[in-house]
Each structure stands twice: as C-alpha cells, then as structure tokens.
Design a protein around this motif. Structure first.
Motif, PDB file in Angstrom:
ATOM      1  N   LEU A 181       0.824  -1.206   0.000  1.00 18.95           N
ATOM      2  CA  LEU A 181       0.000   0.000   0.000  1.00 18.95           C
ATOM      3  C   LEU A 181       0.864   1.266   0.000  1.00 18.95           C
ATOM      4  N   ALA A 182       1.980   1.230   0.729  1.00 17.00           N
ATOM      5  CA  ALA A 182       2.874   2.389   0.756  1.00 17.00           C
ATOM      6  C   ALA A 182       3.496   2.625  -0.622  1.00 17.00           C
ATOM      7  N   GLY A 183       3.930   1.533  -1.265  1.00 17.70           N
ATOM      8  CA  GLY A 183       4.476   1.666  -2.613  1.00 17.70           C
ATOM      9  C   GLY A 183       3.438   2.152  -3.604  1.00 17.70           C
ATOM     10  N   PHE A 184       2.210   1.659  -3.461  1.00 18.29           N
ATOM     11  CA  PHE A 184       1.103   2.067  -4.330  1.00 18.29           C
ATOM     12  C   PHE A 184       0.840   3.562  -4.163  1.00 18.29           C
ATOM     13  N   ALA A 185       0.771   4.032  -2.927  1.00 16.02           N
ATOM     14  CA  ALA A 185       0.501   5.448  -2.668  1.00 16.02           C
ATOM     15  C   ALA A 185       1.608   6.337  -3.233  1.00 16.02           C
ATOM     16  N   LEU A 186       2.841   5.904  -3.061  1.00 15.59           N
ATOM     17  CA  LEU A 186       3.964   6.685  -3.581  1.00 15.59           C
ATOM     18  C   LEU A 186       3.894   6.787  -5.101  1.00 15.59           C
ATOM     19  N   LEU A 187       3.535   5.693  -5.752  1.00 16.95           N
ATOM     20  CA  LEU A 187       3.429   5.684  -7.207  1.00 16.95           C
ATOM     21  C   LEU A 187       2.288   6.579  -7.689  1.00 16.95           C
ATOM     22  N   LEU A 188       1.163   6.585  -6.970  1.00 14.41           N
ATOM     23  CA  LEU A 188       0.044   7.436  -7.369  1.00 14.41           C
ATOM     24  C   LEU A 188       0.406   8.916  -7.264  1.00 14.41           C
ATOM     25  N   VAL A 189       1.164   9.272  -6.230  1.00 12.24           N
ATOM     26  CA  VAL A 189       1.612  10.666  -6.089  1.00 12.24           C
ATOM     27  C   VAL A 189       2.491  11.062  -7.267  1.00 12.24           C
ATOM     28  N   PHE A 190       3.450  10.215  -7.609  1.00 10.13           N
ATOM     29  CA  PHE A 190       4.348  10.516  -8.720  1.00 10.13           C
ATOM     30  C   PHE A 190       3.574  10.568 -10.037  1.00 10.13           C
ATOM     31  N   SER A 191       2.619   9.653 -10.234  1.00  9.16           N
ATOM     32  CA  SER A 191       1.839   9.625 -11.479  1.00  9.16           C
ATOM     33  C   SER A 191       1.030  10.896 -11.644  1.00  9.16           C
ATOM     34  N   PHE A 192       0.429  11.381 -10.545  1.00 15.32           N
ATOM     35  CA  PHE A 192      -0.331  12.628 -10.616  1.00 15.32           C
ATOM     36  C   PHE A 192       0.572  13.788 -11.032  1.00 15.32           C
ATOM     37  N   CYS A 193       1.754  13.842 -10.444  1.00 19.12           N
ATOM     38  CA  CYS A 193       2.685  14.926 -10.772  1.00 19.12           C
ATOM     39  C   CYS A 193       3.178  14.811 -12.216  1.00 19.12           C
ATOM     40  N   LEU A 194       3.470  13.583 -12.656  1.00 23.10           N
ATOM     41  CA  LEU A 194       3.949  13.389 -14.026  1.00 23.10           C
ATOM     42  C   LEU A 194       2.886  13.753 -15.054  1.00 23.10           C
ATOM     43  N   SER A 195       1.624  13.616 -14.680  1.00 22.46           N
ATOM     44  CA  SER A 195       0.538  13.940 -15.614  1.00 22.46           C
ATOM     45  C   SER A 195       0.569  15.397 -16.057  1.00 22.46           C
ATOM     46  N   TRP A 196       1.180  16.272 -15.246  1.00 27.44           N
ATOM     47  CA  TRP A 196       1.287  17.671 -15.652  1.00 27.44           C
ATOM     48  C   TRP A 196       2.171  17.830 -16.886  1.00 27.44           C
ATOM     49  N   VAL A 197       3.106  16.916 -17.097  1.00 33.53           N
ATOM     50  CA  VAL A 197       3.932  16.959 -18.309  1.00 33.53           C
ATOM     51  C   VAL A 197       3.062  16.749 -19.534  1.00 33.53           C
ATOM     52  N   TRP A 198       2.193  15.724 -19.473  1.00 34.10           N
ATOM     53  CA  TRP A 198       1.338  15.427 -20.634  1.00 34.10           C
ATOM     54  C   TRP A 198       0.254  16.482 -20.795  1.00 34.10           C
ATOM     55  N   THR A 199      -0.136  17.141 -19.705  1.00 26.89           N
ATOM     56  CA  THR A 199      -1.073  18.261 -19.812  1.00 26.89           C
ATOM     57  C   THR A 199      -0.456  19.381 -20.634  1.00 26.89           C
ATOM     58  N   MET A 200       0.814  19.687 -20.366  1.00 20.62           N
ATOM     59  CA  MET A 200       1.500  20.714 -21.137  1.00 20.62           C
ATOM     60  C   MET A 200       1.616  20.307 -22.605  1.00 20.62           C
ATOM     61  N   VAL A 201       1.961  19.029 -22.841  1.00 22.90           N
ATOM     62  CA  VAL A 201       2.083  18.545 -24.217  1.00 22.90           C
ATOM     63  C   VAL A 201       0.752  18.659 -24.952  1.00 22.90           C
ATOM     64  N   SER A 202      -0.345  18.330 -24.250  1.00 24.76           N
ATOM     65  CA  SER A 202      -1.661  18.387 -24.897  1.00 24.76           C
ATOM     66  C   SER A 202      -2.040  19.812 -25.290  1.00 24.76           C
ATOM     67  N   LEU A 203      -1.551  20.797 -24.542  1.00 26.56           N
ATOM     68  CA  LEU A 203      -1.850  22.194 -24.841  1.00 26.56           C
ATOM     69  C   LEU A 203      -0.960  22.761 -25.942  1.00 26.56           C
ATOM     70  N   LEU A 204       0.155  22.096 -26.203  1.00 29.10           N
ATOM     71  CA  LEU A 204       1.076  22.546 -27.252  1.00 29.10           C
ATOM     72  C   LEU A 204       0.788  21.902 -28.601  1.00 29.10           C
ATOM     73  N   MET A 205       0.299  20.658 -28.584  1.00 29.83           N
ATOM     74  CA  MET A 205       0.126  19.908 -29.822  1.00 29.83           C
ATOM     75  C   MET A 205      -1.247  20.163 -30.453  1.00 29.83           C
ATOM     76  N   PRO A 206      -1.329  20.121 -31.783  1.00 29.92           N
ATOM     77  CA  PRO A 206      -2.592  20.455 -32.454  1.00 29.92           C
ATOM     78  C   PRO A 206      -3.594  19.309 -32.537  1.00 29.92           C
ATOM     79  N   SER A 207      -3.158  18.057 -32.290  1.00 29.57           N
ATOM     80  CA  SER A 207      -4.057  16.914 -32.464  1.00 29.57           C
ATOM     81  C   SER A 207      -3.711  15.808 -31.479  1.00 29.57           C
TER      82      SER A 207
END
Length: 294
Positions: A181-207
């Motif tokens: 459970l501790a490893g799972f929680a740590l991974l979810l925190v990192f995944s949420f933070c990493l999602s901001w990278v793809w959010t930026m990419v989605s705003l830059l790309m046309p499709s």
C-alpha cells in the motif's frame, strides 16, 4: 423638454450589477464553487466519460495483464538468470525474477498510462468543451486538476490488476500489505505529478495523434532506460550513472524497497523531490498555455 441623462454607461459595472439584480436577486444567487469542490466536480466528469465509453478502460485492464504475463513467461527465464547471477534458467529463475520484476512493471504500466491524460485533454480542447467551461464561476485550474484527479481512479484500477496478476504468477512481497500500500501510494503521487507533463504537451500539440507521438517519444527512454527490467549493475559504467539518476529508476527503487519491507526515508524523499520539481515546472507552464488557449 430636455431628456434626462443617465449616469451609467452602457455595459458598465453599475448597469451589469443592476441587470443581475433583476434577473436573480442577490440572496438567491448560488455560491461560486471553491478550488476543492470545483476540482472534484470536474474529476467526477472524467469518471462519467468512462461510464459512457467503457473502451477507455482498455489500457488499464488488458494492457497490464498482457505486459505482466508476457515479460514473466517469455523473458523471465533469461532475465532471471541475469538478475540472479547464477546463469540458471527455467522455473527457479522465473520465480526469482518475478520478485524483482513485478514492482518494476507496476511502475512502468502506470507511468505509461499517464500519457492518456494529455490525449483526453487535447480531445476536449479541440472540441471546444473547455471554451464553455471558462464561462463558469469556478477556480480556473479546476478543469485541469479535476481531469488529473479523475485519472487517479484509472491508475488505481491498473495497479490493482498488476498486483493481482503478480500474486498469481508468484509475487510475494516481504513488506506485506503495508509495504504494498505504501508503494502504491507513492506511485500514485508521482503519477499525478507526471501527468502535468502530458497536460502541457496536450496544450502545445494540435491533435491527439501529435500528443501521442510526442508522449511516446518521451516516455520510452524514461521507462526502458531504467532499472525496471534489469539491475543497473549489468549496464556499462557510463550508462548506469545516467540510469540511476533517471526519476523512474529512483521511483522503482523506492517502490521495491517498500514492498520488500525496507522503509528508506532517503529514497522516499527523493521521489517527493522529483515530484515537486515536476509540478513546480510544468503546472505553471500548463496553466499559462491553458489561459492563452482559452
């Protein structure tokens, strides 16, 4: 007779307030949602989309099972011999490799799934849905934060499937339920933070296709140039240092340690530092791009 002049310019603040008071009295106006309630509302919207389009769950159901089974039984014998250092293949090597491999594929699968956040956001923006949202009296970042929060459910489902399949193929974490459970929680925190990278990419790309292409170009080196599949000790000296500094490698090491019952504060803190840096860099950029686009 002179016509009475008005002191309120057409379209000015005073006139706007007067019109709003006529249409909806002040005491009957709804209270604008705050950051938390707005984010939760948009997160619930993301889950409702899954309800109406169940195929969106394909990547968090079939993909984790396929990756876990394939790497365990096709590559497990050969890689197990490398990990154990004995050179023996077959059943014993696979059993030993499973203990090393499952935490790694657990991390890899969830990280790869995060890029679909950008694809979904790009689709909403291209259809003009977010143009409607900007007229709502809500916290401006709630639309993006809510989408990321909704994806946490998808990440949780994918992680649960991987662990279930891992137990079926012989994974037995020495850290027990608490470590998992501790490893799972740590991974979810990192995944949420990493999602901001793809959010930026989605705003830059046309499709959507462009978002997927850029995301895959970034994510493949991050996951395969890491310690997910083999220890860094098996790599050339010049490469092992780079791989060990990879944020994914740091995360995998921390998750492995937690599932093995080793609670190393240094590894956990390192993951939180990486997560904080990612959010500090990419969240403001994403909001800047989002405000300009909408």
């Amino acid at each position: 007779m002179s016509q009475t002049s008005t002191t309120t310019e057409h379209g000015g603040p005073a006139e706007t307030a007067r019109i709003q008071g006529v249409l909806l009295p002040l005491e009957e106006r709804p209270t604008p949602s705050g950051p938390l309630s707005g984010s939760i509302t948009f997160g619930w919207r993301a889950l409702l989309k899954i309800k109406h389009i169940p195929m969106q769950l394909f990547d968090v159901t079939i993909f984790p099972i396929m990756m876990t089974v394939m790497f365990t039984f096709i590559f497990g014998g050969a890689m197990g011999a490398v990990v154990s250092g004995t050179g023996q293949t077959g059943g014993p090597a696979i059993s030993e490799y499973v203990q090393f491999f499952i935490p790694g594929i657990f991390v890899q699968t969830l990280i790869m799934i995060t890029m679909y956040t950008g694809v979904t956001l790009n689709k909403d923006i291209s259809k003009g849905i977010f143009d409607r949202f900007r007229s709502l009296p809500v916290w401006r970042p709630a639309q993006l934060v809510g989408a990321l929060l909704g994806d946490q459910v998808r990440y949780g489902l994918a992680g649960s499937i991987i662990l279930a399949v891992g137990f079926l193929v012989g994974f037995r974490p020495e850290g027990g339920l608490l470590g998992v459970l501790a490893g799972f929680a740590l991974l979810l925190v990192f995944s949420f933070c990493l999602s901001w990278v793809w959010t930026m990419v989605s705003l830059l790309m046309p499709s959507e296709e462009a978002v997927m292409g850029v995301s895959m170009t970034i994510i493949f080196p991050l996951t395969f140039a890491s310690n997910i599949f083999v220890p860094t000790a098996t790599m050339p000296g010049w490469l092992s240092g780079i791989v060990e500094a990879n944020p994914v490698s740091v995360l995998v090491s921390a998750v492995r340690e937690l599932m093995d019952g080793v609670y190393d504060p240094g590894s956990i803190i390192a993951v939180f530092i990486y997560s904080a840096v990612v959010v500090a860099v990419f969240a403001p950029v994403s909001m800047y791009l989002y405000n300009r686009k909408s």
